[in-house]
Design a protein around this motif. Structure first.
Motif, short mmCIF file in Angstrom:
data_model
loop_
_atom_site.label_atom_id
_atom_site.label_comp_id
_atom_site.label_asym_id
_atom_site.label_seq_id
_atom_site.Cartn_x
_atom_site.Cartn_y
_atom_site.Cartn_z
N UNK A 133 -2.26 8.59 -6.61
CA UNK A 133 -3.71 8.56 -6.42
C UNK A 133 -4.08 8.89 -4.99
N UNK A 134 -3.25 8.44 -4.05
CA UNK A 134 -3.48 8.81 -2.64
C UNK A 134 -3.41 10.32 -2.50
N UNK A 149 -8.03 3.32 2.21
CA UNK A 149 -8.55 1.99 2.48
C UNK A 149 -8.38 1.60 3.96
N UNK A 150 -7.41 2.28 4.60
CA UNK A 150 -7.15 2.05 6.01
C UNK A 150 -6.82 3.39 6.66
N UNK A 202 -3.50 3.38 1.24
CA UNK A 202 -4.34 3.24 0.05
C UNK A 202 -3.72 2.18 -0.85
N UNK A 203 -4.54 1.30 -1.37
CA UNK A 203 -4.05 0.24 -2.24
C UNK A 203 -3.69 0.75 -3.63
N UNK A 257 0.83 -1.20 0.00
CA UNK A 257 0.00 0.00 0.00
C UNK A 257 0.86 1.25 0.00
N UNK A 258 0.33 2.31 -0.56
CA UNK A 258 0.92 3.63 -0.36
C UNK A 258 0.43 4.14 0.99
N UNK A 259 1.30 4.82 1.70
CA UNK A 259 0.95 5.30 3.05
C UNK A 259 1.21 6.79 3.14
N UNK A 260 0.29 7.47 3.77
CA UNK A 260 0.46 8.91 3.96
C UNK A 260 0.21 9.32 5.39
N UNK A 261 0.67 10.52 5.71
CA UNK A 261 0.37 11.14 6.99
C UNK A 261 -0.49 12.37 6.72
N UNK A 262 -1.62 12.39 7.39
CA UNK A 262 -2.59 13.46 7.21
C UNK A 262 -2.72 14.21 8.53
#
Length: 130
Positions: free
Chosen positions: A105-106, A118-119, A99-100, A32-37
């Motif tokens: 795209x994330x 997605x998570x 996000x998968x 997955x791509x991972x982000x910090x929001x």
């Protein structure tokens, strides 16, 4: 059930550094791509950093470039956000989002209202005093 758990926040002074952690369970961060929001009361949620599933590509919001560094450790199944030279405007709840879809795209979808990927983790609070 897949989960993201953030930790590492706290009350700090301007100029301090922090390392936020996002520990994944039930899913591999290599898929997955991972982000910090970041969410601050009264303001829109904003994506501050992101990292590709491969760990090669990264994204940073312009306002945090040079101070924030996102990284991942596949063995620990975790993503980290290193924050240097903290400023009062960095105050907020930091959420981990996965996000998968690819990172680009994330980043696009993070502009959508209440985007949670997605998570989505429950967040860790960072408060920076001046």
């Amino acid at each position: 059930q897949a989960q993201l758990a953030e930790s590492g926040g706290g009350l700090v002074q301007a100029g301090d550094s922090l390392r936020l952690s996002c520990l994944a369970s039930g899913l591999s961060i290599d898929t997955v791509a991972v982000g910090w929001s970041r969410q601050t009361p009264g303001t829109e949620r904003e994506l501050v950093a992101g990292i590709e599933d491969s760990g090669i590509g990264t994204y940073y919001r312009q306002s945090v470039k040079g101070r924030f560094t996102i990284s991942k450790n596949s063995a620990e199944n975790a993503v980290y956000l290193h924050i240097n030279s903290l400023k009062p405007e960095d105050t907020g709840t930091y959420h981990c989002v996965a996000d998968q879809n690819p990172l680009y795209r994330l980043v696009q979808r993070a502009k959508e209202l209440d985007y949670r990927g997605d998570y989505w983790g429950q967040g860790t609070q960072v408060t920076v005093s001046s």
